[in-house]
Design a protein around this motif. Structure first.
Motif, mmCIF file in Angstrom:
data_model
loop_
_atom_site.group_PDB
_atom_site.id
_atom_site.type_symbol
_atom_site.label_atom_id
_atom_site.label_comp_id
_atom_site.label_asym_id
_atom_site.label_seq_id
_atom_site.Cartn_x
_atom_site.Cartn_y
_atom_site.Cartn_z
ATOM 1 N N GLU A 1 -0.926 6.966 -11.446
ATOM 2 C CA GLU A 1 -1.260 5.680 -10.824
ATOM 3 C C GLU A 1 -1.002 5.719 -9.321
ATOM 4 O O GLU A 1 -1.836 5.261 -8.520
ATOM 5 N N TRP B 1 -3.595 5.341 -5.897
ATOM 6 C CA TRP B 1 -3.402 4.524 -4.700
ATOM 7 C C TRP B 1 -3.602 5.354 -3.439
ATOM 8 O O TRP B 1 -4.282 4.930 -2.504
ATOM 9 N N PRO C 1 -3.304 -1.588 -4.877
ATOM 10 C CA PRO C 1 -4.145 -2.646 -5.468
ATOM 11 C C PRO C 1 -3.514 -4.023 -5.286
ATOM 12 O O PRO C 1 -2.294 -4.176 -5.253
ATOM 13 N N SER C 2 -4.364 -5.022 -5.154
ATOM 14 C CA SER C 2 -3.870 -6.388 -4.935
ATOM 15 C C SER C 2 -3.074 -6.896 -6.126
ATOM 16 O O SER C 2 -2.145 -7.691 -5.978
#
Length: 518
Positions: free
Chosen positions: A347, A351, A358-359
């Motif tokens: 993950e 990014w 991510p928001s």
């Protein structure tokens, strides 16, 4: 979003971590020897210290609990400085949970982690006749006792310091200098305010807490006690054994730490080793290896990329997600959710490849970053304990510890060490603990030590060091677990119950546990 600042977690694990109370509601008996029932103790005069003040119960209890018959609670009133008989006191909440049928077995004293964690929210969930330990559901076989840590938010006074910089903490910044310029004056102001009100932070040490346990034992009339501690609670228990060993019947030490292992000197290596151990465990499982190949090298590359170019992140330390944040999140995953480690690495790689955070964060990452307000509220207590317990470690030794880890981790670890040294330098902790406080505790007391292979907060090597001077010790290592293992499975609970009942401990179930990576 919310976060437990990484330094709070580092300090908590060292004080000496962790950030879970981590006490299990293991029932069971005690040692095979049966101590005499509690000895009546004359009630001290209202102004005498130490004394018990049971005029009110400081806890909100479960509706089924009955005071006096099922629970005895109040405050232990002791001197802040036992060498000053006319000095101010500290009021420390305690509770005794009693079984329906009185038992002559030595009571279990649960010792919380942190430092700074409390029982205030836990006890409201404990029904009558059940253990106050973490895995509620075990029937009470004997008296079980909880006592708060002096200086925590539950005690009067508490070493509470508000407005000490951002929620991230200076060590989360690539360069902590600017954040320290805000935090250090706030800490100094907090210390000055406490001292002006008669509170000396130097009197809130692990040794003082051990003496609090001894005072409570004596005033409750118990001959001996069983100690059950996790993380910082193991350090608390070892201090009790060192200072009042004749009153300790037996001990459970889960996720062990002690000043004698010089925690700050080995903390960086503990984190690096935990990350490598998890990568190796993934590589040993064909399915995980196929899904996440070359995981250890990918961890190093991830940190290299974040060191070179942090990601913009509104609300992060310095409005960025950097290698310091990644180290914090990966370390907490190793400690409390090892099965999520490969997934988290992947993950974070996404990014970095996208060039942004991510928001909306994945829920499993939000869960890692949940705040523990009780630790934030008493940051002064955490510093009083941690800085004193690591007082013999020099700045040069901290710098040398960074060279023990892979190069990609060194910038983040340098920031952590710089922040720790600066914070301790600004806090009036006790700098003159006796040399004995830093020596290994030696005792023949029957002891059970538990550790997790992937624990970066209190690594298994520390458990072995502590066990080496406790000859009557059984060490059980859990090869699939991280920090705080006794409340994690039926196996660990059974092992603790057998030990407390004076039965032979069979560790085979620990070796048989399997880790299923996500």
């Amino acid at each position: 979003m919310h976060t437990i600042p990484h330094l709070r977690r580092v300090l908590a694990s060292l004080a000496v971590a962790a950030t879970a109370i981590g006490l299990t509601a293991c029932g069971g008996g005690g040692s095979s020897d049966s101590p005499a029932p509690p000895t009546p103790v004359p009630t001290p005069a209202p102004t005498q210290v130490p004394r018990l003040d049971e005029s009110r119960c400081p806890y909100t209890l479960h509706p089924s609990q009955q005071l006096s018959t099922g629970v005895r609670c109040g405050e232990l009133v002791v001197l802040q400085d036992r060498s000053n008989p006319s000095g101010p006191t500290v009021r420390i909440p305690f509770a005794v949970f009693k079984p329906a049928t009185a038992s002559s077995r030595a009571p279990v004293f649960y010792l919380t982690g942190g430092p700074g964690q409390t029982w205030t929210e836990v006890l409201a969930q404990v029904p009558a006749g059940f253990s106050p330990g973490f895995n509620g559901g075990a029937k009470l076989p004997r008296d079980e006792v909880v006592l708060e840590q002096r200086g925590s938010i539950a005690t009067t006074p508490a070493l509470a310091c508000a407005n000490t910089g951002s929620s991230w903490g200076p060590e989360s910044f690539r360069d902590p200098t600017a954040e320290l310029s805000v935090v250090l004056p706030a800490l100094q102001a907090c210390a000055d305010g406490l001292i002006a009100n008669g509170v000396q932070p130097r009197n809130f040490t692990t040794d003082d807490m051990a003496d609090d346990v001894e005072d409570l034992r004596r005033l409750l009339g118990y001959d001996k006690v069983v100690l059950n501690g996790v993380s910082f609670g193991t350090n608390w228990g070892l201090a009790m054994l060192r200072r009042h060993g004749t009153r300790v019947d037996s001990m459970v030490l889960d996720s062990v730490v002690s000043p004698a292992v010089f925690p700050l000197r080995g903390d960086a290596q503990a984190y690096d080793s935990a990350l490598s151990a998890l990568a190796a465990a993934c590589a040993a499982q064909p399915a995980c290896a196929a899904r996440y190949p070359g995981l250890d090298d990918r961890v190093s590359t991830l940190f290299d990329r974040l060191n070179a170019m942090p990601l913009p992140w509104q609300g992060g330390p310095g409005n960025e997600a950097n290698a310091n944040v990644a180290l914090s999140v990966l370390g907490q995953t190793a400690a409390f959710s090892p099965s999520s480690f490969p997934r988290l690495v992947a993950e974070l790689e996404r990014w970095v490849n996208a060039g942004q955070v991510p928001s909306t964060l994945p829920q499993f990452i939000e869960d890692i970053l949940i705040d523990d307000s009780s630790l934030r509220q008493t940051f002064g207590q955490l510093l009083s304990v941690t800085c004193a317990d690591n007082a013999t470690t020099t700045e040069a030794e901290l710098a040398a510890s960074v060279l023990q880890v892979r190069p990609s981790l060194r910038p983040a670890r340098t920031s952590v060490n710089q922040s720790i040294y600066a914070l301790c330098g600004a806090w009036p902790y006790r700098k003159d603990l006796p040399a004995s406080a830093f020596l290994p505790v030696t005792s023949a007391v029957k002891t059970l030590i538990l550790s997790g292979t992937f624990d970066p907060l209190t690594p298994p090597s520390w458990a072995q060091q502590v066990a080496s001077t406790l000859p009557n010790t059984t060490v059980v290592s859990f090869p699939t677990r991280g920090h705080s293992v006794q409340n994690g499975s039926a196996c660990s609970n059974a092992i603790v119950r057998a030990f407390l009942a004076g039965q032979a401990v069979d560790p085979s179930c620990a070796a048989a546990e399997a880790l299923a990576f996500e």
